[in-house]
Design a protein around this motif. Sequence first.
Motif, PDB file in Angstrom:
ATOM      1  N   MET A  33      -4.558   4.077  -4.655  1.00  0.00           N
ATOM      2  CA  MET A  33      -3.341   3.828  -4.063  1.00  0.00           C
ATOM      3  C   MET A  33      -2.520   4.851  -4.045  1.00  0.00           C
ATOM      4  SD  MET A  33      -3.255  -0.261  -5.449  1.00  0.00           S
ATOM      5  CE  MET A  33      -1.519  -0.305  -4.546  1.00  0.00           C
ATOM      6  N   ALA A  34      -2.481   5.802  -5.149  1.00  0.00           N
ATOM      7  CA  ALA A  34      -1.510   6.733  -5.360  1.00  0.00           C
ATOM      8  C   ALA A  34      -1.902   7.887  -4.248  1.00  0.00           C
ATOM      9  CB  ALA A  34      -1.368   7.317  -6.570  1.00  0.00           C
ATOM     10  N   LEU A  35      -3.311   7.993  -4.061  1.00  0.00           N
ATOM     11  CA  LEU A  35      -3.562   9.052  -3.050  1.00  0.00           C
ATOM     12  C   LEU A  35      -3.113   8.535  -1.759  1.00  0.00           C
ATOM     13  CD1 LEU A  35      -5.129  11.640  -2.662  1.00  0.00           C
ATOM     14  CD2 LEU A  35      -7.235  10.445  -2.349  1.00  0.00           C
ATOM     15  N   ALA A  36      -3.155   7.395  -1.425  1.00  0.00           N
ATOM     16  CA  ALA A  36      -3.060   6.729  -0.099  1.00  0.00           C
ATOM     17  C   ALA A  36      -1.471   7.130  -0.102  1.00  0.00           C
ATOM     18  CB  ALA A  36      -3.349   5.276  -0.031  1.00  0.00           C
ATOM     19  N   LYS A  37      -0.704   6.871  -0.885  1.00  0.00           N
ATOM     20  CA  LYS A  37       0.962   6.744  -0.928  1.00  0.00           C
ATOM     21  C   LYS A  37       1.266   8.567  -0.720  1.00  0.00           C
ATOM     22  CE  LYS A  37       5.153   5.512  -3.040  1.00  0.00           C
ATOM     23  NZ  LYS A  37       5.693   4.981  -3.806  1.00  0.00           N
ATOM     24  N   GLU A  38       0.610   9.082  -1.333  1.00  0.00           N
ATOM     25  CA  GLU A  38       0.787  10.761  -1.259  1.00  0.00           C
ATOM     26  C   GLU A  38       0.264  10.987   0.077  1.00  0.00           C
ATOM     27  OE1 GLU A  38      -1.877  14.018  -3.226  1.00  0.00           O
ATOM     28  OE2 GLU A  38      -0.837  13.211  -4.702  1.00  0.00           O
ATOM     29  N   SER A  39      -0.573  10.418   0.838  1.00  0.00           N
ATOM     30  CA  SER A  39      -1.129  10.841   1.998  1.00  0.00           C
ATOM     31  C   SER A  39      -0.080  10.301   3.133  1.00  0.00           C
ATOM     32  CB  SER A  39      -2.370  10.469   2.334  1.00  0.00           C
ATOM     33  OG  SER A  39      -3.122  11.427   1.222  1.00  0.00           O
ATOM     34  N   GLY A  40       0.825   9.549   2.901  1.00  0.00           N
ATOM     35  CA  GLY A  40       1.673   8.903   3.779  1.00  0.00           C
ATOM     36  C   GLY A  40       1.241   7.313   4.348  1.00  0.00           C
ATOM     37  N   PHE A  41       0.466   6.612   3.359  1.00  0.00           N
ATOM     38  CA  PHE A  41       0.322   5.425   3.373  1.00  0.00           C
ATOM     39  C   PHE A  41       0.645   4.438   2.584  1.00  0.00           C
ATOM     40  CE2 PHE A  41      -3.113   8.288   5.453  1.00  0.00           C
ATOM     41  CZ  PHE A  41      -3.199   7.558   6.947  1.00  0.00           C
ATOM     42  N   GLU A  42       1.094   3.395   2.948  1.00  0.00           N
ATOM     43  CA  GLU A  42       1.685   2.301   1.982  1.00  0.00           C
ATOM     44  C   GLU A  42       0.749   1.219   1.910  1.00  0.00           C
ATOM     45  OE1 GLU A  42       4.249   2.256  -0.115  1.00  0.00           O
ATOM     46  OE2 GLU A  42       4.798   4.507   0.361  1.00  0.00           O
ATOM     47  N   VAL A  43      -0.184   0.885   0.866  1.00  0.00           N
ATOM     48  CA  VAL A  43      -1.092  -0.090   1.076  1.00  0.00           C
ATOM     49  C   VAL A  43      -0.828  -1.253  -0.311  1.00  0.00           C
ATOM     50  CG1 VAL A  43      -2.704   1.174   2.063  1.00  0.00           C
ATOM     51  CG2 VAL A  43      -2.551   1.501  -0.295  1.00  0.00           C
ATOM     52  N   LYS A  44      -1.097  -2.475  -0.123  1.00  0.00           N
ATOM     53  CA  LYS A  44      -1.081  -3.267  -1.217  1.00  0.00           C
ATOM     54  C   LYS A  44      -2.366  -3.583  -1.907  1.00  0.00           C
ATOM     55  CE  LYS A  44       2.613  -6.272   0.449  1.00  0.00           C
ATOM     56  NZ  LYS A  44       3.037  -7.628   0.910  1.00  0.00           N
ATOM     57  N   GLU A  45      -2.437  -3.633  -3.002  1.00  0.00           N
ATOM     58  CA  GLU A  45      -3.786  -3.700  -3.761  1.00  0.00           C
ATOM     59  C   GLU A  45      -4.561  -4.887  -3.558  1.00  0.00           C
ATOM     60  OE1 GLU A  45      -5.107  -4.164  -8.572  1.00  0.00           O
ATOM     61  OE2 GLU A  45      -3.152  -3.803  -8.054  1.00  0.00           O
ATOM     62  N   GLU A  46      -4.071  -5.984  -3.201  1.00  0.00           N
ATOM     63  CA  GLU A  46      -4.711  -7.163  -2.877  1.00  0.00           C
ATOM     64  C   GLU A  46      -5.497  -6.998  -1.466  1.00  0.00           C
ATOM     65  OE1 GLU A  46      -0.487  -8.149  -1.741  1.00  0.00           O
ATOM     66  OE2 GLU A  46      -1.403  -7.467  -3.442  1.00  0.00           O
ATOM     67  N   LEU A  47      -5.149  -6.235  -0.696  1.00  0.00           N
ATOM     68  CA  LEU A  47      -5.758  -5.899   0.524  1.00  0.00           C
ATOM     69  C   LEU A  47      -6.999  -5.270   0.421  1.00  0.00           C
ATOM     70  CD1 LEU A  47      -3.018  -4.902   2.963  1.00  0.00           C
ATOM     71  CD2 LEU A  47      -3.893  -7.099   2.754  1.00  0.00           C
ATOM     72  N   PHE A  48      -7.297  -4.627  -0.624  1.00  0.00           N
ATOM     73  CA  PHE A  48      -8.696  -4.035  -0.810  1.00  0.00           C
ATOM     74  C   PHE A  48      -9.725  -4.828  -1.203  1.00  0.00           C
ATOM     75  CE2 PHE A  48      -5.652  -0.463  -1.589  1.00  0.00           C
ATOM     76  CZ  PHE A  48      -6.372   0.433  -0.943  1.00  0.00           C
ATOM     77  N   TYR A  49      -9.499  -6.296  -1.773  1.00  0.00           N
ATOM     78  CA  TYR A  49     -10.478  -7.088  -2.040  1.00  0.00           C
ATOM     79  C   TYR A  49     -10.895  -8.287  -1.125  1.00  0.00           C
ATOM     80  CZ  TYR A  49      -9.231  -5.046  -6.612  1.00  0.00           C
ATOM     81  OH  TYR A  49      -9.167  -4.235  -7.817  1.00  0.00           O
TER      82      TYR A  49
END
Length: 72
Positions: A33-49
Amino acid sequence: MSIKDIKAFSSRAKEDAELGAKLKSCEKLRELMALAKESGFEVKEELFYPPNEPQFTEEQLSLKLANALLRV
């Protein structure tokens, strides 16, 4: 902040070898998630499951994350 963002991040990681290597080195979801944010993407944890469909391939993830996120 949606499945589309996760899918876009996954696609970028497939196209960008450096980003793909960083993704593969992530052992924890927080690192991913930190890598995604660093790359310009905002994601929520629950969406991965589940019940959401996986947006990454087994080859893109570390064994630990693949086991956690993919239905393998």
